[in-house]
Enzyme design. Structure first.
Site, PDB file in Angstrom:
ATOM      1  N   CYS A 107       0.831  -1.207   0.000  1.00 16.18           N
ATOM      2  CA  CYS A 107       0.000   0.000   0.000  1.00 16.18           C
ATOM      3  C   CYS A 107       0.870   1.265   0.000  1.00 16.18           C
ATOM      4  O   CYS A 107       1.583   1.512  -0.964  1.00 16.18           O
ATOM      5  CB  CYS A 107      -0.978  -0.051   1.170  1.00 16.18           C
ATOM      6  SG  CYS A 107      -2.445   0.928   0.871  1.00 16.18           S
ATOM      7  N   ARG A 141     -11.397   7.070  -4.288  1.00 17.29           N
ATOM      8  CA  ARG A 141     -10.415   6.073  -3.865  1.00 17.29           C
ATOM      9  C   ARG A 141     -10.792   4.725  -4.473  1.00 17.29           C
ATOM     10  O   ARG A 141     -11.971   4.449  -4.719  1.00 17.29           O
ATOM     11  CB  ARG A 141     -10.408   5.956  -2.337  1.00 17.29           C
ATOM     12  CG  ARG A 141      -9.819   7.154  -1.622  1.00 17.29           C
ATOM     13  CD  ARG A 141      -9.832   6.938  -0.122  1.00 17.29           C
ATOM     14  NE  ARG A 141      -8.824   5.969   0.313  1.00 17.29           N
ATOM     15  CZ  ARG A 141      -7.557   6.275   0.551  1.00 17.29           C
ATOM     16  NH1 ARG A 141      -7.130   7.505   0.382  1.00 17.29           N
ATOM     17  NH2 ARG A 141      -6.710   5.351   0.956  1.00 17.29           N
ATOM     18  N   HIS A 209      -3.805  -5.447   0.739  1.00 15.25           N
ATOM     19  CA  HIS A 209      -3.645  -5.625   2.178  1.00 15.25           C
ATOM     20  C   HIS A 209      -4.787  -6.509   2.636  1.00 15.25           C
ATOM     21  O   HIS A 209      -5.238  -7.368   1.887  1.00 15.25           O
ATOM     22  CB  HIS A 209      -3.560  -4.279   2.902  1.00 15.25           C
ATOM     23  CG  HIS A 209      -4.778  -3.425   2.795  1.00 15.25           C
ATOM     24  ND1 HIS A 209      -5.885  -3.623   3.562  1.00 15.25           N
ATOM     25  CD2 HIS A 209      -5.055  -2.384   1.994  1.00 15.25           C
ATOM     26  CE1 HIS A 209      -6.787  -2.721   3.255  1.00 15.25           C
ATOM     27  NE2 HIS A 209      -6.329  -1.954   2.297  1.00 15.25           N
TER      28      HIS A 209
END
Lengths: 255, 464
Positions: A107, A141, A209
């Protein structure tokens, strides 16, 4: 995190020495889970395991660790760590990559492997370990479950990594750089195209993740083997729950 | 808008809501949502009818329990409360509560008009709701890492809250002194003007060190890491910035001499500007002591006396799924909602206070209301209880990952049982032992569990 089990024991002299970069700042998506997988899976095989945290201002010894881990953080913390990486740790990480140590960056950490991360007017420095740059996108996002198909040296055929992605940055690989995998479901590096992550030798960056290694225990083993060296022979572990968690993560992503 | 026009819209929204409810679609927020569509300023218009004004509670953790405590206290003062139902804490839920109280017979409405509004509000909806409500008082209790896929970063929410506070000139502030992100919101109120701080003052309940999931460890003014003299939970504690530009405000409402009685209760000395009192709280854990402190400070701000506060706190019944106990198959099933690392850690810490080995029913869902991203379970300190678990039944859409988390926390795999389907998991968990059984569900899992218990005739209402 529980104390490392058998800190100095080793299986045929094997030992995994991990350097956790900024564990108190770059840990936003349960990065601790990744370290815990490495620790326990070494301990269950009587492979020695040690983890050394490296925070802001700490110098690191490229020879002293077999695997470097860099997770994700909030914007403010990521900027603090980016500056510190560039000023204090850049050379050591280049030296570590040159001697084939494993570097796993997830990330925010993935973004800092490249040249720059542009956040509006601000340009955050990366360590330039791989040829990529990241731009904070104007749009939404990129959030959701994700699955990618990867081909890795030492493993036959394609494998699937499943996880969760949540990033505002769009990461663009340079022409000579290879992705970690091909997106089966999810957004990937840019939200357009099917490219996810980056891999150059033992340097791995990814947006997956969730955390990554608990959902993909086989990948934890691949990293351990790469870090310990070509003679590592990792005995199989009773992985029923690991397989079930992997399957659930794949189902969540839709495959 | 004329009163008649509003009345017509209220009637239309109420009728549509009743229809939906008869159709079995639940709908605790639906009438309010409809009303907001007909009349975007409905909350402001209806709130004007509240003779004693209103108060708003927001926090990552503890909203529902704190609101229940404040209701219990304020009812003792003769106030007739209008409040939203647990979980219905966005604008639609607030509008529904106001609609119900606006006279007439919406299901479960108070028999007469209320005169004091008390609303728990989702941290994301705070700006929108306070703008319309113009509350007399605003209780901001804590900010923890929660559902990053929905809420985004903690700093972003703190920035939004700072804007809310800057605009809420007319509202008294009730702030948690121990949460640096929250306490900092009071910095622009001169000389404590209408700011009441609450906090814990007892080093014996402090943690040995910073928990892994702690956030917000840096000064919002200069970026230096805070120095903590005591850490109470997560990033809550007695802190100061080493550059001297920020330190924990002294709390006017404080808990001292705290005694935690396992997973059942807590006792403490409540110190307030109105005097001190001994409180025997029928809810467990330091997190509920914090809820009681927030409730006390807000109730005092709204005009309650200390004796009403004490009596109200001591009469608090567990809120929906927050340490409530239901008898199942001859075993007490104690339900403790877990939804983020900070909240889960406090539940686990409280459970660890109980002697002996425990049976757990742990339910992890990844619905939108839970957070699609389940990575938080790896941030929660399951290691705190791993050595004291006799049998764990894991259920939910991500049951296997929760079982895996417990395996890596040190629970032997033969003690871990994965049964995805919740009703079957409940049976398996109950049949697998005797004595107390602890259920740790995520939010949508709590709703499912509650429905299942209602269907079996073991609990009274699906909506608490």
């Amino acid at each position: 995190m529980p104390d490392p089990v058998y800190p100095h024991a080793s299986r045929f002299g094997h030992r995994l020495r991990v350097c956790a970069l900024y564990p108190d700042l770059m840990n936003i998506y349960a990065d601790r889970g990744n370290l815990l997988l490495l620790e326990r899976r070494c301990a269950w095989r009587s492979i020695g395991f040690e983890v050394t945290p490296a925070g802001l201002g700490d110098t690191i010894d490229p020879e002293a660790h077999d695997l470097f881990y860099l997770g994700g953080g909030q914007d403010r913390d990521q900027v603090l760590c980016a500056r510190d990486l560039a000023e204090v740790k850049r050379e050591a990480l280049h030296a570590a990559a040159a001697r084939d140590a494993v570097i796993l960056a997830v990330c925010g950490g993935f973004q800092l492997l490249g040249h720059t991360y542009r956040l509006g007017a601000e340009e955050v420095p990366g360590i330039g370990l791989v040829d990529l740059h990241t731009v904070r996108g104007e749009g939404e996002r990129l959030i959701g479950n994700i699955a990618i198909e990867v081909r890795l040296p030492g493993l036959e055929g394609p494998r699937v990594l499943a996880g969760f992605e949540n990033h505002g940055g769009r990461t663009h690989l340079g022409p000579g750089e290879r992705a970690l995998g091909r997106v089966l479901r999810g957004h990937g590096n840019t939200g357009a195209g099917d490219v996810e992550g980056v891999r150059r030798g033992n340097v791995v960056g990814t947006y997956l993740h969730g955390p990554l290694l608990p959902k993909n225990a086989w990948f934890a083993d691949w990293l351990i083997a790469r870090a310990i060296g070509p003679h590592a022979d990792l005995p199989a572990l009773p992985d029923d729950l690991e397989h079930a968690a992997h399957a659930a993560a794949r189902r969540a992503a839709g495959i | 808008m004329s009163g008649a026009a509003l009345q017509a819209k209220v009637a239309a929204a109420r009728a549509a809501g009743a229809l939906s409810r008869r159709a079995g679609r639940g709908g605790t927020s639906l009438p309010g949502k409809l009303l907001m569509r007909l009349e975007p300023d409905a909350i402001a218009a209806l709130a004007l009818r509240l003779g004693r004004g209103s108060a708003v509670i927001s926090a990552t953790n503890g909203k529902t329990t704190t609101a229940a405590m404040v209701v219990g206290i304020m009812q003792r003062t003769g106030a007739r409360l209008v409040h939203n139902r647990a979980g219905a804490n966005m604008a639609g839920g607030v509008a529904t509560a106001l609609l119900s109280a606006a006279g007439g017979g919406w299901v479960r409405s108070p028999p007469t008009d209320g005169d004091l509004g008390l609303f728990e509000v989702d941290e994301f909806w705070l700006a929108r709701v306070t703008e319309q409500l113009r509350p007399r008082a605003l209780l901001l209790a804590n900010l923890f890492r929660d559902q990053l896929d929905r809420y985004g970063e903690l700093e972003t929410i703190a920035d939004r809250w700072a804007e809310v506070v800057a605009r809420a000139h007319g509202s008294a502030l009730v702030l948690n002194a121990d949460d640096p992100l929250v306490a900092d919101l009071g910095k622009d109120r001169v000389d404590g003007d209408r700011v009441l701080f609450f906090g814990v003052e007892d080093d014996r309940v402090a943690l040995a060190g910073m928990q892994h999931a702690a956030d917000s460890k840096h000064c919002r003014r200069c970026g230096s890491p805070y120095v903590y003299d005591a850490i109470y939970m997560g990033h809550l504690g007695r802190y100061h910035c080493p550059t001297g530009d920020n330190r924990r405000p002294r709390p006017q409402v404080a808990a001292e001499d705290i005694a935690l009685d396992g997973a059942r209760a807590a006792r403490f000395t409540l110190r307030t500007p109105a005097g001190s009192a001994q409180v025997a709280l029928p809810l467990p854990g330091l997190y509920n002591v914090y809820n009681a402190l927030g409730a006390t400070a807000l109730a005092l701000t709204l005009g309650a006396g200390l004796e009403d506060v004490r009596a109200g706190l001591e009469a608090t019944a567990p809120a929906f799924g927050r340490a409530e106990t239901v008898q199942v198959g001859g075993r007490p099933l104690r339900i403790l909602l877990v939804k983020n690392p900070a909240g889960a850690n406090e539940v686990l810490r409280t459970l660890a206070l109980e002697e002996g080995e425990h049976d757990l029913l742990a339910v992890l869902n990844d619905g939108v209301a839970d957070g699609r991203d389940v990575s938080w379970v790896w941030d929660a300190d399951f290691e705190l209880v791993a050595g004291g678990l006799r049998r764990v039944t894991c259920a939910g859409t991500r049951a296997a990952e929760l079982a895996l988390r417990l395996k890596y926390a040190g629970v032997p795999t033969e003690r871990l049982h994965v049964v995805d389907d919740l009703p079957r998991a409940l049976d398996a968990a109950v049949a697998g032992g005797s004595g107390p059984l602890y259920a740790l569900p995520t939010y949508t899992a709590l709703l499912e569990l509650r429905h299942e218990l209602v269907d079996r005739g073991l609990a009274a209402s699906a909506f608490g």
